[in-house]
Design an enzyme around this catalytic site. Sequence first.
Site, PDB file in Angstrom:
ATOM      1  N   CYS A 104       3.368  -5.385   3.720  1.00  0.00           N
ATOM      2  CA  CYS A 104       3.123  -5.505   5.171  1.00  0.00           C
ATOM      3  C   CYS A 104       1.625  -5.528   5.478  1.00  0.00           C
ATOM      4  CB  CYS A 104       3.894  -4.429   5.928  1.00  0.00           C
ATOM      5  SG  CYS A 104       4.107  -4.857   7.675  1.00  0.00           S
ATOM      6  N   HIS A 216       9.238  -4.828   3.694  1.00  0.00           N
ATOM      7  CA  HIS A 216       9.107  -3.451   3.214  1.00  0.00           C
ATOM      8  C   HIS A 216      10.210  -3.104   2.221  1.00  0.00           C
ATOM      9  CE1 HIS A 216       6.176  -1.736   6.119  1.00  0.00           C
ATOM     10  NE2 HIS A 216       6.596  -2.727   6.884  1.00  0.00           N
ATOM     11  N   GLU A 218      10.373  -0.545   0.393  1.00  0.00           N
ATOM     12  CA  GLU A 218      10.565   0.916   0.334  1.00  0.00           C
ATOM     13  C   GLU A 218      11.443   1.459   1.464  1.00  0.00           C
ATOM     14  OE1 GLU A 218       8.006  -0.575   1.598  1.00  0.00           O
ATOM     15  OE2 GLU A 218       7.733   0.455   3.512  1.00  0.00           O
TER      16      GLU A 218
END
Length: 315
Positions: A104, A216, A218
Amino acid sequence: MELIMTSASPVAQFGDPAPPHHTYIAASYVKFLEGAGARVIPILADMPPAEVEKRFNAVNGLLIPGGSQDLRPGHPFFDVVTQLFELTLAANDRGDFMPLHGTCLGFETLAVIASKNHSILGSFDAENYPSPLFPTDKAADSDFFSALPSEVFDNLTKKPYAMENHVNGLAWTAIAENPVLVEFFNVLTLSVDRGGQAYVSTMEAINYPITATQWHPEKNAYEWTLDKDIPHHPAAIEVTQEVGNYLVGQARRNRHRIKDYLDEVDMLVYNYKLVYTGRAKFEGEEVDFDESYFFPPWKQVEAELEEKRQRRAAA
Ligand SMILES: *[C@@H]1O[C@H](CO)[C@@H](O)[C@H](O)[C@H]1NC(C)=O
Ligand SMILES: *[C@@H]1O[C@H](CO)[C@@H](O)[C@H](O)[C@H]1NC(C)=O
């Protein structure tokens, strides 16, 4: 038996939810790396260049997290990432395999640095907009996607399992207009924002172990923000796990070691408090991260480390 001690460094940044003069790392990035078998050593945005270089030489891989920072020279996060980028190129050029990944904001920072163009980013309507990835002809043969199990790659291209949460981005057309960037990165996937604008969602450097995702990986497993549509389907959780495996797998190829075990202990993220920042959501504040690590100003951290060293030397 070989002892594999892989460590990876996310870069901490200023701003919400960190207290004034503190930096933070969203804990999801730490868990993401730990879940794949790495330990985490933070690099703080207010560290001086000598300390940044010391930590670069101590760890096996680098992660530039998401967030929101000023991406111009003279701003601490941008300057630290620029230094890490240059150290990464120099290390790989002399045969020291050093992987670097940006997510990001990290993706955007790498796009600015690699293109040497501070107006390369455009505006996109892709906040809280999980999306599928549309692969280019470079995707299948890339290190990044060929390392993922084919069903995981397949699911990413068909289902909205890539958590997109950004207002800036790299337009598909900006790549063609910036020859320096074309020479550095292969575009692996595109995605489309709410307004139908296509942007680069995944890229991989042609000659370096450097990857970047506007999405993202994660968040799927580790963020449960109430007002966000983060995909939590088991197949989306597998995306988190497999991308983590890829990044830490790359870090295992690096041979950096910390000589003094206690120096290593002092640098680990375990020395810092994990704070339940997502709780603020329930109390009406804007917070995107369930848990965060906060780091005091570097001067204070440095003084504490020096004190520990002196106490050890005296013992
Ligand atoms: C920087 O990138 C933007 C967006 O692609 C482009 O319009 C501009 O011409 C580029 N500037 C330079 C100096 O190349
Ligand atoms: C891909 O997605 C489907 C349905 O969402 C799921 O059944 C399958 O297990 C997924 N495959 C992997 C490898 O995650």
